[in-house]
Design a protein around this motif. Structure first.
Motif, PDB file in Angstrom:
ATOM      1  N   MET A   1       0.833  -1.202   0.000  1.00 27.42           N
ATOM      2  CA  MET A   1       0.000   0.000   0.000  1.00 27.42           C
ATOM      3  C   MET A   1       0.872   1.258   0.000  1.00 27.42           C
ATOM      4  O   MET A   1       1.777   1.388   0.803  1.00 27.42           O
ATOM      5  CB  MET A   1      -0.905   0.002   1.252  1.00 27.42           C
ATOM      6  CG  MET A   1      -1.905   1.129   1.244  1.00 27.42           C
ATOM      7  SD  MET A   1      -2.918   1.186   2.744  1.00 27.42           S
ATOM      8  CE  MET A   1      -1.753   1.822   3.946  1.00 27.42           C
ATOM      9  N   ARG A   7       1.229   5.260   0.599  1.00 30.68           N
ATOM     10  CA  ARG A   7       0.549   6.300   1.375  1.00 30.68           C
ATOM     11  C   ARG A   7       0.865   7.662   0.777  1.00 30.68           C
ATOM     12  O   ARG A   7       2.018   7.931   0.415  1.00 30.68           O
ATOM     13  CB  ARG A   7       0.966   6.252   2.842  1.00 30.68           C
ATOM     14  CG  ARG A   7       0.334   5.048   3.590  1.00 30.68           C
ATOM     15  CD  ARG A   7       0.775   5.009   5.028  1.00 30.68           C
ATOM     16  NE  ARG A   7       2.226   5.118   5.134  1.00 30.68           N
ATOM     17  CZ  ARG A   7       2.845   5.900   6.011  1.00 30.68           C
ATOM     18  NH1 ARG A   7       2.163   6.623   6.864  1.00 30.68           N
ATOM     19  NH2 ARG A   7       4.175   5.943   6.033  1.00 30.68           N
ATOM     20  N   GLU A  10     -14.484  11.730   0.278  1.00 32.62           N
ATOM     21  CA  GLU A  10     -14.673  10.316  -0.071  1.00 32.62           C
ATOM     22  C   GLU A  10     -15.403  10.163  -1.401  1.00 32.62           C
ATOM     23  O   GLU A  10     -15.085   9.288  -2.189  1.00 32.62           O
ATOM     24  CB  GLU A  10     -15.350   9.572   1.079  1.00 32.62           C
ATOM     25  CG  GLU A  10     -14.376   9.500   2.259  1.00 32.62           C
ATOM     26  CD  GLU A  10     -14.850   8.694   3.446  1.00 32.62           C
ATOM     27  OE1 GLU A  10     -15.820   7.926   3.303  1.00 32.62           O
ATOM     28  OE2 GLU A  10     -14.245   8.851   4.520  1.00 32.62           O
ATOM     29  N   TYR A  51      -8.780  -0.335   1.138  1.00 33.05           N
ATOM     30  CA  TYR A  51      -9.883  -0.399   2.091  1.00 33.05           C
ATOM     31  C   TYR A  51      -9.475  -1.185   3.331  1.00 33.05           C
ATOM     32  O   TYR A  51      -8.667  -2.124   3.255  1.00 33.05           O
ATOM     33  CB  TYR A  51     -11.116  -1.046   1.449  1.00 33.05           C
ATOM     34  CG  TYR A  51     -11.898  -0.067   0.600  1.00 33.05           C
ATOM     35  CD1 TYR A  51     -13.021   0.577   1.117  1.00 33.05           C
ATOM     36  CD2 TYR A  51     -11.489   0.236  -0.697  1.00 33.05           C
ATOM     37  CE1 TYR A  51     -13.734   1.492   0.358  1.00 33.05           C
ATOM     38  CE2 TYR A  51     -12.198   1.159  -1.468  1.00 33.05           C
ATOM     39  CZ  TYR A  51     -13.316   1.779  -0.931  1.00 33.05           C
ATOM     40  OH  TYR A  51     -14.020   2.694  -1.678  1.00 33.05           O
ATOM     41  N   SER A  52     -10.044  -0.800   4.443  1.00 27.99           N
ATOM     42  CA  SER A  52      -9.824  -1.551   5.670  1.00 27.99           C
ATOM     43  C   SER A  52     -10.528  -2.898   5.534  1.00 27.99           C
ATOM     44  O   SER A  52     -11.485  -3.027   4.784  1.00 27.99           O
ATOM     45  CB  SER A  52     -10.402  -0.777   6.848  1.00 27.99           C
ATOM     46  OG  SER A  52     -11.807  -0.680   6.699  1.00 27.99           O
ATOM     47  N   HIS A  68     -13.850   0.442   5.092  1.00 28.34           N
ATOM     48  CA  HIS A  68     -13.739   1.887   4.884  1.00 28.34           C
ATOM     49  C   HIS A  68     -12.506   2.180   4.065  1.00 28.34           C
ATOM     50  O   HIS A  68     -11.477   1.531   4.241  1.00 28.34           O
ATOM     51  CB  HIS A  68     -13.561   2.600   6.227  1.00 28.34           C
ATOM     52  CG  HIS A  68     -14.736   2.475   7.115  1.00 28.34           C
ATOM     53  ND1 HIS A  68     -15.921   3.107   6.844  1.00 28.34           N
ATOM     54  CD2 HIS A  68     -14.922   1.786   8.261  1.00 28.34           C
ATOM     55  CE1 HIS A  68     -16.785   2.809   7.790  1.00 28.34           C
ATOM     56  NE2 HIS A  68     -16.208   2.000   8.659  1.00 28.34           N
ATOM     57  N   LYS A  86      -9.080   3.896   3.269  1.00 26.87           N
ATOM     58  CA  LYS A  86      -8.067   4.325   4.247  1.00 26.87           C
ATOM     59  C   LYS A  86      -7.768   5.807   4.083  1.00 26.87           C
ATOM     60  O   LYS A  86      -7.093   6.227   3.147  1.00 26.87           O
ATOM     61  CB  LYS A  86      -6.791   3.515   4.035  1.00 26.87           C
ATOM     62  CG  LYS A  86      -7.005   2.040   4.333  1.00 26.87           C
ATOM     63  CD  LYS A  86      -5.878   1.487   5.177  1.00 26.87           C
ATOM     64  CE  LYS A  86      -6.276   0.120   5.677  1.00 26.87           C
ATOM     65  NZ  LYS A  86      -5.224  -0.557   6.407  1.00 26.87           N
ATOM     66  N   SER A 124      -6.803   9.187   6.705  1.00 26.18           N
ATOM     67  CA  SER A 124      -6.719   9.749   8.051  1.00 26.18           C
ATOM     68  C   SER A 124      -6.600  11.261   8.001  1.00 26.18           C
ATOM     69  O   SER A 124      -5.857  11.818   7.205  1.00 26.18           O
ATOM     70  CB  SER A 124      -5.614   9.120   8.890  1.00 26.18           C
ATOM     71  OG  SER A 124      -4.579   8.686   8.084  1.00 26.18           O
ATOM     72  N   ILE A 138      -3.935   9.470   2.685  1.00 25.03           N
ATOM     73  CA  ILE A 138      -4.730   8.350   2.165  1.00 25.03           C
ATOM     74  C   ILE A 138      -3.821   7.169   1.826  1.00 25.03           C
ATOM     75  O   ILE A 138      -2.619   7.343   1.592  1.00 25.03           O
ATOM     76  CB  ILE A 138      -5.541   8.746   0.896  1.00 25.03           C
ATOM     77  CG1 ILE A 138      -4.612   9.110  -0.265  1.00 25.03           C
ATOM     78  CG2 ILE A 138      -6.509   9.867   1.182  1.00 25.03           C
ATOM     79  CD1 ILE A 138      -5.325   9.273  -1.603  1.00 25.03           C
ATOM     80  N   GLY A 139      -4.420   5.978   1.811  1.00 26.57           N
ATOM     81  CA  GLY A 139      -3.693   4.781   1.384  1.00 26.57           C
ATOM     82  C   GLY A 139      -4.299   4.275   0.094  1.00 26.57           C
ATOM     83  O   GLY A 139      -5.527   4.197  -0.019  1.00 26.57           O
TER      84      GLY A 139
END
Ligand code: SF4
Lengths: 244, 646
Positions: free
Chosen positions: A1, A3, A27, A39-40, A46, A48, A50, A68-69
């Motif tokens: 992933m 970031r 979003e 996504y988690s 959700h 990703k 923060s 974001i990821g």
């Protein structure tokens, strides 16, 4: 992933958006821009994202940050342009960099604010700021969801001065405020000015002030606020964009 | 001459109000056009808070249809909350549009969409804040033409004093026709002022202008007759019906707000109209006949709307979505297309049959499972016959068993209280029915913790339905009946704890009843309530029953006469001159069938699947049923590579 760290601005009438409003808008914009979000795991996944230290509803900002990821590697500049086009005008994506090591949130130590005070004359504003800086502590009251709260608006105030707007002569408070919990916001400082100097607005009408966050980031040895993305740019060998 | 934005004055007030974002506009897909290059300018109002009004499909569709015209400009305005209203009065800021923050008084037309009568007081607030005289008679050529639309416009008599005109039925073509009349009148040099403009509109036969009709009353208070008071005005005004929904794929660019609203999703209307013939349902009666959007048309709207909005959820809307002739293929096709994406689909349908559960299951393949609601509407088989909702108890038990067996832990059941001929027993039986639901649910799921929620609303008789003659149950009797139901559920030791009950007291229903079947004399009550501070009557925290009752008695309006009084066959009803296409004799016969239903009344079937039973709409409005199947299918979408990938 991969970031990615995003700096965006909240301008004009969009300053009235709340942090929740921005979250929903971001979003949706990520989907519209077809950003391959990570996504988690779990029953309701959700994307990703923060968020870090958002400016309060009603204040403008040139320096908001979000991380974001993504599931596939993205080109930061292309992502910046696509995301900016997908957000409403007034929520503007200024810069996207690939995240280097270290936490972004921890770098956000203080904010540099510019607050226009059209309800005050220059002299009144200068007097009030002088009194505020001279005080040990100035307690202000803020109405929160769970009732009223008392805050000291003086302690986190690291620097403050009054300038005149070169165009219309309006008093502008330029200040650096340390991030503390609970946060001291520009309206708390404006309230503190009114408290210490016993101010009433010059013209009949609502109390008018308009705050813009110019920067937030690490506190520099000279008392100014640094760019929190510097370490990330250094890690990938990028350079900071010019003034926006 | 350009019209000044009021934003610079408004923004000074916004730091002091709740949720200021709702007043600033700038939604994704919103349109701001140049004022001077528009020949005709519309302000469209939804008379409720932004969070309710923004997602309203009617306003969104008309906004886009109008703005697509090169020389037409349309902007939106919503009811402002009392905190901002107070400041606007203090600092003299007029009612504004959220698009370019122009004062509503500057527009040619103020079009107001009323989904419910409880928005009437909010119209008065907007007019007053806008500097527009409350009474249409007091307006001058400087004021916009105020036009009411939406379902409540099928009886606009209670607001006849406050609106210049009303339009019945589908708005897409109607707003373009009105625009054409205004464009021509302005091009002619606005001859004869607003009086001539209203006359030109009235002559089309599709715009109702209340001032051109006189209402005479009998000594006992009933209406004697409603007659045009000048030559050239038609005796009756017809509703508008859009044929071929595929030609009207709106909204193409759904508005996406920054503020939180009541529907965080986009909607695609899959058909319009309903001919199931439920006798209480005004929506079903006034939107006949059924007109379907094709499966491929739906597929395109979903795709285009998702791309334009970034929404994560799509609702497939209609009055009874499971009734679309190709709903199975639609559900499967869309579920296939969006499988493995974050897009979820929902189908708000309350039809009581197992197929509905199958559809919901199909659409939830993506993981997110929406709630299931079934609407038997009446608690006993007898009362369901009265309302022509032919659902048996066994149908319901079979349906909920399927739902529980397929993993739903909870279902919602919707009922009404106060239906014609209803007794306490009909309502109390809901408790027995709910117990059977839980019993069957436990058996079907093998789990002890399943639940059902009974949601029950008060019945309000509506114009243009077979129940338009019926007596409305008074609020004391409604409340007493609901309490008996509550007690019956509570007394059920075995299942009662698994049954939730949601209901409202009967008072707001009485006000809704007064406004629904009121005539022009009710206008004085609305005005009085508004003057006494009445706002946002659809919100329980703002609604005051006492304020309405006091106002009615102050102006000499007998609320019972309008609500609990049964009308007889030959009474002239306030909306008789407004033509929904329904034949009044057919409605009366259906009403008589209904009352006889407990013994031997016949079921009215759905004319989509059985022969036409002559309700009058199709020949009267020159329309016809448009349904599939088309036999087409939805092809898979080829996934596009993300343009931002490195
Ligand atoms: S006229 Fe006939 S076909 Fe048309 S809606 Fe009425 S019953 Fe149905």
């Amino acid at each position: 992933m991969q970031r990615l760290r995003i700096r965006y601005a909240k301008r004009g009438r969009l300053r009235f958006s709340s942090h929740r409003d921005f979250q929903r808008a971001l979003e949706r914009a990520l989907r519209r821009a077809a950003v391959p979000m990570a996504y988690s795991a779990g029953f309701s996944p959700h994307p990703k994202v923060s968020y870090a230290n958002a400016a309060p509803t009603g204040t403008a900002s040139e320096a908001e940050y979000v991380e974001i990821g993504v599931a596939e590697r993205c080109d930061p500049e292309r992502l910046r342009a696509a995301l900016d086009a997908s957000l409403p005008p007034g929520l503007d994506v200024v810069e996207v960099v690939e995240a280097g090591p270290g936490s972004l949130a921890e770098r956000l130590e203080a904010s540099h604010w510019s607050v226009r005070l059209p309800s005050l004359t220059l002299a009144e504003a200068e007097r009030a700021v002088g009194l505020l800086l001279a005080a040990e502590a100035v307690t202000v009251e803020r109405v929160m969801k769970d009732g009223k709260r008392l805050l000291d608006a003086r302690a986190p105030l690291l620097a403050a001065r009054v300038d005149a707007d070169p165009e219309d002569g309006c008093a502008i408070l330029d200040m650096v405020v340390r991030h503390v919990t609970p946060a001291v916001r520009p309206d708390d400082v404006v309230t503190a000015l009114r408290v210490v100097a016993d101010l009433v607005p010059a013209a009949p009408g609502p109390w008018i002030w308009a705050a813009t966050r110019l920067a937030q980031g690490p506190l520099q040895p000279d008392g100014t606020v640094g760019d929190p993305l510097d370490p990330d740019r250094a890690a990938v060998g990028a350079t900071a964009p010019g003034p926006v | 001459m350009p019209v000044e934005s009021v934003f610079s004055r408004l923004e000074l007030l916004l730091p002091q109000v709740q949720k200021p974002i709702q007043y600033v506009g700038g939604e994704l897909n919103a349109t701001v056009k140049d004022w001077d290059s528009a020949a005709v300018r519309w302000a469209l109002m939804y008379p409720d808070a932004y969070e309710v009004g923004l997602p309203n499909q009617g306003v969104m569709i008309l906004y886009e249809v109008l703005n697509e015209q090169v020389d037409v400009l349309a902007e939106r305005t919503y009811a402002v909350w009392p905190d901002l209203e107070k400041l606007m009065r203090e600092y003299d800021v007029p009612q504004f549009t959220v698009d370019a923050h122009r004062p509503i008084k500057a527009f040619d037309v103020l079009g107001v969409s009323f989904s419910t009568e409880l928005g009437y007081t909010n119209l008065l607030t907007a007019l007053d804040l806008g500097g527009i005289p409350l009474h249409a008679a007091g307006r001058t050529d400087d004021d916009p033409i105020v036009i009411a639309g939406g379902h409540a416009a099928f009886n606009p008599e209670p607001i006849a004093d406050f609106v210049d005109a009303a339009i019945l039925g589908d708005g897409e073509q109607a707003v373009l026709q009105v625009t054409a009349v205004i464009r021509q009148w302005k091009a002619d040099g606005s001859p004869g002022g607003r009086d001539e403009l209203l006359m030109r509109l009235a002559k089309t036969g599709g715009v109702y202008v209340p001032r051109f009709y006189d209402v005479d009353y009998l000594p006992d208070g009933r209406i004697q007759r409603v007659v045009p008071n000048r030559p050239g005005v038609p005796w009756r005004v017809s509703k508008h019906t859009v044929m071929d929904l595929d030609e009207w794929p709106y909204p193409k660019q759904p508005l996406v707000p920054l503020a939180e609203t009541v529907h965080e999703r986009m909607s695609v209307e899959i058909f319009r109209g309903c001919t199931r013939g439920c006798r209480f349902c005004q929506a079903g009666m006034i939107t006949r006949p059924v007109r379907e959007r094709s499966i491929t048309g739906i597929g395109e709207m979903v795709k285009a709307g998702l791309e334009a909005s970034g929404y994560e959820e799509v609702g497939l809307l209609s009055l009874s979505s499971a009734d679309h002739s190709e709903i199975g293929e639609i559900a499967k096709g869309l579920a296939d297309r969006y499988e493995g994406t974050q897009t979820s689909l929902s189908l708000p349908s309350t039809r009581v049959d197992a197929f509905n559960v199958t559809l919901a299951k199909e659409l939830s393949r993506n993981g997110r499972r929406s709630g299931l609601t079934f609407a038997p509407e009446g608690g006993s088989e007898r009362i369901r016959k009265v309302i022509n909702k032919m659902v048996t108890e066994d149908d319901l038990i079979r349906t909920v068993s399927t739902a529980y067996a397929n993993g739903w832990r909870q279902v919602k059941l919707y009922f009404m209280c106060g239906l014609p001929t209803e007794t306490d027993e009909d309502v109390v039986q809901i408790a027995t029915l709910a117990s059977r639901v839980i019993e069957a649910g436990r058996a079907a799921s093998g789990k002890g913790d399943i639940r059902c929620t009974v949601s029950i609303g008060g019945f309000v008789p509506k114009p243009h339905t077979p129940f338009q003659w019926a007596s409305q149950l008074d609020h004391e009797a409604t409340d007493a009946r609901l309490h008996k139901l509550k007690d019956a559920i509570r007394a059920d030791r075995k299942y009662g704890k698994a049954i939730g009950l949601r209901y409202h007291d009967g008072k707001p229903g009485i006000v809704e009843g007064l406004l629904s079947r009121g005539d022009r004399r009710v206008g004085a009550v609305i005005r009085k309530v508004w003057e006494g501070g009445g706002r946002f009557d659809g919100w329980s925290e703002h609604f005051s029953f006492e304020r309405w009752m006091d106002a009615a008695s102050d102006v000499g309006v007998d609320v019972d006469w309008y609500t609990t009084r049964e009308r007889d066959q030959h009474e002239v009803l306030p909306w008789d001159h407004l033509d929904s296409g329904l034949d009044k004799e057919w409605l009366w016969e259906d009403w008589q069938e209904s009352i006889a239903s407990s013994d031997d009344g016949a079921e009215v079937e759905d004319c989509r699947w059985t022969p036409c039973y002559d309700c009058g709409v199709c020949p009267g409005m020159d329309t016809s049923i448009q349904i599939g199947p088309t036999g087409r299918t939805l092809l898979p979408l080829s996934p596009a590579a993300s343009p931002v990938r490195a």
